[in-house]
Design a protein around this motif. Structure first.
Motif, mmCIF file in Angstrom:
data_model
loop_
_atom_site.group_PDB
_atom_site.id
_atom_site.type_symbol
_atom_site.label_atom_id
_atom_site.label_comp_id
_atom_site.label_asym_id
_atom_site.label_seq_id
_atom_site.Cartn_x
_atom_site.Cartn_y
_atom_site.Cartn_z
ATOM 1 N N LEU A 49 39.060 27.600 6.658
ATOM 2 C CA LEU A 49 39.084 27.324 5.276
ATOM 3 C C LEU A 49 38.657 28.440 4.334
ATOM 4 C CD1 LEU A 49 40.442 25.316 3.066
ATOM 5 C CD2 LEU A 49 38.044 24.143 3.028
ATOM 6 N N LYS A 50 39.309 29.323 3.666
ATOM 7 C CA LYS A 50 38.531 30.232 2.929
ATOM 8 C C LYS A 50 38.237 29.750 1.657
ATOM 9 C CE LYS A 50 40.394 34.264 2.860
ATOM 10 N NZ LYS A 50 41.283 35.608 2.748
ATOM 11 N N SER A 51 37.118 30.493 0.856
ATOM 12 C CA SER A 51 36.852 29.908 -0.499
ATOM 13 C C SER A 51 37.968 29.508 -1.423
ATOM 14 C CB SER A 51 35.516 30.767 -0.883
ATOM 15 O OG SER A 51 36.136 32.051 -1.049
ATOM 16 N N LYS A 54 42.660 28.385 0.417
ATOM 17 C CA LYS A 54 43.523 28.519 1.658
ATOM 18 C C LYS A 54 43.143 28.353 3.260
ATOM 19 C CE LYS A 54 46.810 30.915 -1.161
ATOM 20 N NZ LYS A 54 47.824 31.890 -1.354
ATOM 21 N N ILE A 55 44.021 27.839 3.982
ATOM 22 C CA ILE A 55 43.801 27.643 5.513
ATOM 23 C C ILE A 55 44.406 29.127 6.021
ATOM 24 C CG2 ILE A 55 44.351 26.414 7.456
ATOM 25 C CD1 ILE A 55 44.615 23.870 5.148
ATOM 26 N N ILE A 56 43.737 29.398 7.109
ATOM 27 C CA ILE A 56 44.279 30.589 7.774
ATOM 28 C C ILE A 56 45.001 30.170 9.058
ATOM 29 C CG2 ILE A 56 43.676 32.823 8.940
ATOM 30 C CD1 ILE A 56 41.158 32.901 7.348
ATOM 31 N N PHE A 57 46.204 30.563 9.385
ATOM 32 C CA PHE A 57 46.958 30.207 10.473
ATOM 33 C C PHE A 57 47.163 31.333 11.132
ATOM 34 C CE2 PHE A 57 47.761 26.934 7.275
ATOM 35 C CZ PHE A 57 47.796 25.636 7.908
ATOM 36 N N GLY A 96 39.548 37.394 13.310
ATOM 37 C CA GLY A 96 38.324 38.486 13.000
ATOM 38 C C GLY A 96 37.303 37.761 12.052
ATOM 39 N N TYR A 97 37.624 36.397 11.783
ATOM 40 C CA TYR A 97 36.553 35.774 11.006
ATOM 41 C C TYR A 97 35.657 35.046 11.621
ATOM 42 C CZ TYR A 97 39.556 36.348 6.835
ATOM 43 O OH TYR A 97 40.445 36.902 5.672
ATOM 44 N N SER A 98 34.414 35.095 11.049
ATOM 45 C CA SER A 98 33.260 34.108 11.748
ATOM 46 C C SER A 98 33.033 33.162 10.620
ATOM 47 C CB SER A 98 32.219 35.084 11.670
ATOM 48 O OG SER A 98 32.343 36.102 12.693
ATOM 49 N N PRO A 99 32.468 32.056 10.984
ATOM 50 C CA PRO A 99 32.151 30.660 9.939
ATOM 51 C C PRO A 99 30.648 30.849 9.899
ATOM 52 C CG PRO A 99 32.699 29.839 12.302
ATOM 53 C CD PRO A 99 32.851 31.443 12.352
ATOM 54 N N GLU A 125 34.027 26.914 7.876
ATOM 55 C CA GLU A 125 33.852 27.326 6.385
ATOM 56 C C GLU A 125 32.862 28.234 6.113
ATOM 57 O OE1 GLU A 125 34.286 23.600 3.619
ATOM 58 O OE2 GLU A 125 32.979 22.924 5.307
ATOM 59 N N ASN A 126 32.924 28.810 4.947
ATOM 60 C CA ASN A 126 32.108 30.032 4.377
ATOM 61 C C ASN A 126 32.201 31.251 5.311
ATOM 62 O OD1 ASN A 126 31.096 28.388 2.586
ATOM 63 N ND2 ASN A 126 29.156 27.581 4.063
#
Length: 178
Positions: A49-51, A54-57, A96-99, A125-126
């Motif tokens: 969940l982005k700030s 939006k949700i990344i699929f 590529g995202y890290s929470p 999140e975050n």
């Protein structure tokens, strides 16, 4: 249980799953039966969940269906791996995202009639953006961002058909109602 296992054999060992065949006997009648089980190590699913809400699929090609499927990032547990660590690993590999924050939303049994796979579902999140590290065969993976409402519409119109994704979205929706 109303039966006992008489004999159990692994008849196929694959990279993703194995197949076990059990001969069982029902306690009351004494009748014999055979059960076939797809043995799977389980996996983790992550709803990033982005700030901005939006949700990344990910949209990736799924060989068994010969089509591209929109789904939440997910992956198979390594032997002895903690499901939360798997969720974080798969998120990084695929997107590529890290929470900074991870919350367990629940778990599902994908196909309990013939498979023992358990998927653990997490909210991430975050998020911090970074470089993905996709595996071979995932090069064509595409990232798609949408709101929960947009995802629900895609479920309604048949664009999102992946069961773990639909389950994860429902768990997220219920989590948000608390």
């Amino acid at each position: 249980m109303n039966f006992k296992v008489i004999k159990s054999n692994i008849v196929f060992e694959g990279k993703v799953f194995s197949v076990k065949v059990d001969d069982i006997q029902y306690n009351g009648s004494g009748n014999l039966a055979t059960r076939q089980v797809a043995v799977h190590p389980g996996g983790a699913v992550v709803l990033p969940l982005k700030s901005n809400g939006k949700i990344i699929f990910v949209k990736q090609f799924r060989y068994p269906h010969n089509e591209f499927v929109v789904e939440l990032p997910a992956g198979k547990l390594d032997k002895g791996e903690d499901p939360e660590k798997c969720a974080v690993r798969e998120l990084k590999e695929e997107t590529g995202y890290s929470p900074e924050k991870v919350v367990k939303l629940g778990k599902i049994y994908t196909t309990p009639g013939f498979c023992n796979e358990t998927l653990h579902i997490y909210l991430a999140e975050n998020l911090t953006e970074g470089e993905h590290a996709r595996e071979e065969g995932e090069e064509d993976m595409e990232l798609i961002e949408m709101t929960l409402q947009e995802a629900e519409e895609k479920i309604r119109n048949g664009e999102i058909v992946d069961a773990k994704t639909i389950s994860g979205l429902m768990m997220f929706k219920l989590y948000n109602q608390d």
